[in-house]
Design a protein around this motif. Structure first.
Motif, short mmCIF file in Angstrom:
data_model
loop_
_atom_site.label_atom_id
_atom_site.label_comp_id
_atom_site.label_asym_id
_atom_site.label_seq_id
_atom_site.Cartn_x
_atom_site.Cartn_y
_atom_site.Cartn_z
N GLN A 191 0.96 -1.15 -0.07
CA GLN A 191 -0.08 -0.06 0.10
C GLN A 191 0.81 1.21 -0.03
N PRO A 192 1.17 1.76 -1.26
CA PRO A 192 1.75 3.05 -1.18
C PRO A 192 1.08 4.22 -0.86
N THR A 193 1.72 5.30 -0.02
CA THR A 193 1.18 6.44 0.19
C THR A 193 2.15 7.72 0.15
N ASP A 194 1.47 8.84 -0.07
CA ASP A 194 2.15 10.07 -0.28
C ASP A 194 1.37 11.23 0.03
N PRO A 195 1.90 12.37 0.58
CA PRO A 195 1.21 13.69 0.62
C PRO A 195 1.17 14.54 -0.50
N SER A 196 1.81 14.02 -1.50
CA SER A 196 1.94 15.01 -2.70
C SER A 196 0.86 14.40 -3.81
N THR A 197 0.19 15.01 -4.39
CA THR A 197 -0.53 14.70 -5.28
C THR A 197 0.05 14.26 -6.63
N GLU A 198 1.24 15.06 -6.83
CA GLU A 198 2.13 14.61 -8.04
C GLU A 198 2.64 13.37 -8.02
N ALA A 199 3.11 13.08 -6.71
CA ALA A 199 3.76 11.70 -6.37
C ALA A 199 2.69 10.65 -6.57
N LEU A 200 1.23 10.90 -6.12
CA LEU A 200 0.20 9.87 -6.31
C LEU A 200 0.05 9.55 -7.82
N ALA A 201 0.17 10.62 -8.64
CA ALA A 201 -0.08 10.42 -9.85
C ALA A 201 1.00 9.68 -10.46
N SER A 202 2.20 9.88 -10.14
CA SER A 202 3.24 8.95 -10.65
C SER A 202 3.06 7.53 -10.20
#
Length: 199
Positions: A53-64
């Protein structure tokens, strides 16, 4: 849309070797600050019996991460979720077999590390699973490489809230959440992996 971190290709195999020793056989691994998603795809493929389960606070990172996931042929890589390490009360997960955090502690405010331990203690405290943290650190009694000192200075020049942390500060933080360091693994390029478990 896919982003690329050059260090990923260099460090993913050594990190995976440590994960093979520290991760449980099954369950969900919550990856905090998954960044580009390259690690998530690689580790999900390396450990097919685990749900990633990957997570990140950045919407750009989530898109990648989502873009890399589209090309992933396995079924054990979940869609990325928004997660702010500094706000563990809002984390989407309620339990995890392990929590993994790569290269976040030194490029985020200390509050993010505090939240990481608080959230991880809640998620893995009852399962006996590990909190696994990778990155460059300053350690008492261990000479800090010149390259790490230069890196620390460059980080602080970019943001005064950033910088290499002392491993012992993480140990103290872990103790406040009824966790303790169970392992230290030295990796290439003056990085280490610190592993914490509930006590």
């Amino acid at each position: 849309m896919k982003r690329h971190a050059p260090a990923t290709l260099r460090n993913r195999e050594p990190i995976a070797d440590v994960l093979a020793r520290e991760l449980p056989a099954t369950g969900t691994v919550l990856e905090i600050a998954a960044g580009t998603g390259e690690h998530a795809v690689f580790f999900a493929g390396r450990f097919p019996a685990l749900e990633w389960q990957p997570t990140d606070p950045s919407t750009e990172a989530l898109a990648s991460i989502a873009a890399y996931r589209e090309d992933y042929e396995g079924a054990n890589l979940a869609a990325p979720q928004l997660l702010d390490a500094a706000a563990p009360e809002s984390w989407p997960a309620r339990q995890a077999a392990a929590v993994l955090c790569i290269n976040m502690v030194h490029i985020s405010p200390w509050a993010a590390t505090e939240g990481l331990f608080r959230g991880a203690a809640r998620l893995v405290g009852s399962t006996g699973g590990p909190l696994i943290i990778y990155g460059p650190f300053i350690e008492q009694g261990v000479e800090t490489a010149a390259s790490n000192l230069d890196f620390d200075a460059s980080l602080k020049a970019r943001d005064r809230a950033w910088g290499l942390r002392e491993a012992e500060a993480l140990d103290a933080l872990a103790a406040r959440h009824d966790m303790a360091r169970s392992a230290r693994h030295a990796l290439p390029a003056n990085n280490i992996v610190l592993v914490y478990r509930a006590v």
